[in-house]
Write a protein that holds these residues in place. Structure first.
Motif, PDB file in Angstrom:
ATOM      1  N   UNK A   1      -7.511   7.142   4.656  1.00  0.00           N
ATOM      2  CA  UNK A   1      -7.844   6.753   3.282  1.00  0.00           C
ATOM      3  C   UNK A   1      -7.510   7.870   2.304  1.00  0.00           C
ATOM      4  N   UNK A   2      -6.646   7.564   1.334  1.00  0.00           N
ATOM      5  CA  UNK A   2      -6.288   8.494   0.267  1.00  0.00           C
ATOM      6  C   UNK A   2      -6.880   7.975  -1.034  1.00  0.00           C
TER       7      UNK A   2
ATOM      8  N   UNK B   1      14.041   8.651   2.504  1.00  0.00           N
ATOM      9  CA  UNK B   1      15.241   7.814   2.362  1.00  0.00           C
ATOM     10  C   UNK B   1      14.952   6.584   1.519  1.00  0.00           C
ATOM     11  N   UNK B   2      13.818   5.950   1.775  1.00  0.00           N
ATOM     12  CA  UNK B   2      13.497   4.736   1.029  1.00  0.00           C
ATOM     13  C   UNK B   2      13.131   5.038  -0.415  1.00  0.00           C
TER      14      UNK B   2
ATOM     15  N   UNK C   1       7.450  16.665 -10.280  1.00  0.00           N
ATOM     16  CA  UNK C   1       8.092  16.162  -9.070  1.00  0.00           C
ATOM     17  C   UNK C   1       7.759  16.969  -7.830  1.00  0.00           C
ATOM     18  N   UNK C   2       7.215  18.181  -7.995  1.00  0.00           N
ATOM     19  CA  UNK C   2       6.783  18.942  -6.829  1.00  0.00           C
ATOM     20  C   UNK C   2       5.671  18.214  -6.085  1.00  0.00           C
ATOM     21  N   UNK C   3       4.993  17.293  -6.773  1.00  0.00           N
ATOM     22  CA  UNK C   3       4.014  16.462  -6.080  1.00  0.00           C
ATOM     23  C   UNK C   3       4.651  15.608  -5.008  1.00  0.00           C
ATOM     24  N   UNK C   4       5.909  15.191  -5.227  1.00  0.00           N
ATOM     25  CA  UNK C   4       6.636  14.449  -4.197  1.00  0.00           C
ATOM     26  C   UNK C   4       6.879  15.347  -2.991  1.00  0.00           C
TER      27      UNK C   4
ATOM     28  N   UNK D   1       2.926   8.979  -7.704  1.00  0.00           N
ATOM     29  CA  UNK D   1       3.504   9.696  -6.562  1.00  0.00           C
ATOM     30  C   UNK D   1       2.767   9.407  -5.254  1.00  0.00           C
ATOM     31  N   UNK D   2       1.453   9.639  -5.157  1.00  0.00           N
ATOM     32  CA  UNK D   2       0.800   9.381  -3.859  1.00  0.00           C
ATOM     33  C   UNK D   2       0.826   7.915  -3.464  1.00  0.00           C
ATOM     34  N   UNK D   3       0.753   7.008  -4.448  1.00  0.00           N
ATOM     35  CA  UNK D   3       0.820   5.584  -4.108  1.00  0.00           C
ATOM     36  C   UNK D   3       2.178   5.250  -3.498  1.00  0.00           C
ATOM     37  N   UNK D   4       3.232   5.815  -4.039  1.00  0.00           N
ATOM     38  CA  UNK D   4       4.567   5.514  -3.526  1.00  0.00           C
ATOM     39  C   UNK D   4       4.816   6.176  -2.177  1.00  0.00           C
ATOM     40  N   UNK D   5       4.541   7.464  -2.078  1.00  0.00           N
ATOM     41  CA  UNK D   5       4.887   8.205  -0.857  1.00  0.00           C
ATOM     42  C   UNK D   5       3.996   7.788   0.305  1.00  0.00           C
ATOM     43  N   UNK D   6       2.694   7.787   0.110  1.00  0.00           N
ATOM     44  CA  UNK D   6       1.797   7.400   1.206  1.00  0.00           C
ATOM     45  C   UNK D   6       1.783   5.886   1.398  1.00  0.00           C
ATOM     46  N   UNK D   7       1.955   5.150   0.298  1.00  0.00           N
ATOM     47  CA  UNK D   7       1.800   3.698   0.377  1.00  0.00           C
ATOM     48  C   UNK D   7       2.856   2.998   1.198  1.00  0.00           C
ATOM     49  N   UNK D   8       4.049   3.592   1.331  1.00  0.00           N
ATOM     50  CA  UNK D   8       5.103   2.921   2.098  1.00  0.00           C
ATOM     51  C   UNK D   8       5.275   3.496   3.498  1.00  0.00           C
ATOM     52  N   UNK D   9       4.454   4.469   3.872  1.00  0.00           N
ATOM     53  CA  UNK D   9       4.552   5.055   5.220  1.00  0.00           C
ATOM     54  C   UNK D   9       4.031   4.064   6.254  1.00  0.00           C
ATOM     55  N   UNK D  10       4.820   3.831   7.281  1.00  0.00           N
ATOM     56  CA  UNK D  10       4.476   2.847   8.313  1.00  0.00           C
ATOM     57  C   UNK D  10       4.641   3.454   9.704  1.00  0.00           C
ATOM     58  N   UNK D  11       3.926   2.875  10.673  1.00  0.00           N
ATOM     59  CA  UNK D  11       4.125   3.267  12.065  1.00  0.00           C
ATOM     60  C   UNK D  11       5.524   2.831  12.486  1.00  0.00           C
TER      61      UNK D  11
END
Length: 340
Positions: A21-22, A208-209, A184-187, A37-47
């Protein structure tokens, strides 16, 4: 790293099966880019196998659920209050616009302090850009190494002398508290957390995505604009301006002290008081700055640039740029070259 999981919640799912949970904590004046930034980077991470979400990302505010105003004409209807922090594994504090006591007196506002107080011990805390000033004002960075946007590092040093501020890096990983430089350093930091939590393959897939590099060379030192000294200023300013016109020539400490009509000892002390650096450190940085401009604006070879900047050889220029900026001349030119 073993990612901390939530304890069983109202949905009855055991901790082992719940995504990490973030909670992204925002208040009035937040900057929409940093919120995303966190919604995009963490939100699309999948197993990699079942393509299940690895993170559950929610936005919360410091008070009751409400419409939160950004630094622009955008408002966000936030459905979670600060109670969401009590079940978070990672809390992200994005940047806010430059106002309030965090930027003037180094004190975090009461509602933010109260919200941060809800975070469970051991929860990972992350700041993006000037969000670090909120953490510092709450005392969370005392005795730690941290960073923020380069234009606020001196303010952070002044307001929070107990924080070891590193102005040159893109982010600082201090274990359970991580801080990032501007925007952008947050990315970069969120991708670093993906690598730390789940390995390089997951982080590279998200990069990549998102169409961003999985890792950027160097630190934020390569983005800093450094002012030219005023030749009519007091102290050593005139000598610094004199040296700036002769960076291609050999410049000695004795020569600089002689120009300032001071003893070497007095000149060195005054110089450090005014710049925060020794004369030698300052000269290297100014020569690197000159090299940066030539790499951006010209097609000169690295060898010729090295001579024009007073480094003498390409090897010396490469070594000093690597030490000062964390990148080689070729890497820097590839990133910042201005097309003709």
């Amino acid at each position: 790293m073993v990612v901390r999981q939530l304890s069983p919640g109202s949905d009855g799912r055991p901790a082992a099966t719940r995504p990490h949970r973030v909670a992204v904590l925002i208040t009035d004046g937040f900057i929409p880019f940093e919120l995303g930034i966190p919604h995009r980077i963490f939100g699309i991470a999948r197993t990699p196998d079942a393509h299940e979400p690895l993170y559950d990302v929610v936005t919360c505010t410091t008070r009751e659920p409400r419409a939160v105003s950004s630094d622009s004409d955008v408002k966000v209807l936030v459905e979670h209050g600060p109670e969401a922090l009590e079940t978070a594994d990672t809390v992200v504090v994005p940047a806010v616009r430059e106002h309030g006591p965090a930027f003037t007196s180094g004190v975090t506002e009461p509602d933010m302090m109260e919200a941060l107080g809800r975070i469970r011990p051991g929860t990972r805390i992350v700041s993006i850009c000037t969000g670090a000033l909120q953490l510092a004002g709450a005392g969370l960075l005392d005795g730690r190494t941290a960073t923020t946007h380069w234009s606020y590092t001196e303010l952070m040093r002044r307001l929070h002398p107990r924080v070891r501020v590193n102005p040159d890096v893109l982010y600082v990983d201090d274990g359970d508290i991580l801080t990032s430089a501007g925007v952008a350093a947050g990315i970069d930091l969120c991708l670093h957390l993906l690598r730390r939590d789940h390995g390089a393959a997951i982080a590279h897939d998200v990069a990549r995505r998102t169409v961003v590099p999985p890792h950027r060379d160097g630190g934020q030192a390569q983005y800093i604009e450094r002012p030219v000294p005023d030749a009519d200023g007091p102290g050593t300013a005139a000598t610094r301006a004199w040296a700036m016109e002769r960076l291609h020539e050999p410049i000695t400490l004795a020569g600089m002290a002689g120009h300032a009509a001071m003893s070497v000892r007095t000149f060195t002390r005054r110089f450090r008081e005014e710049t925060g650096e020794s004369p030698g450190q300052w000269l290297v940085r100014r020569r690197v700055d000159l090299a940066r401009g030539l790499l951006e604006d010209t097609d000169l070879s690295v060898e010729r640039i090295a001579v024009r900047c007073g480094f003498g050889t390409a090897q010396s220029l490469r070594a000093h740029m690597q030490t000062t900026l964390g990148v080689t001349p070729t890497q820097y030119r590839r990133t910042f070259r201005i097309p003709a």
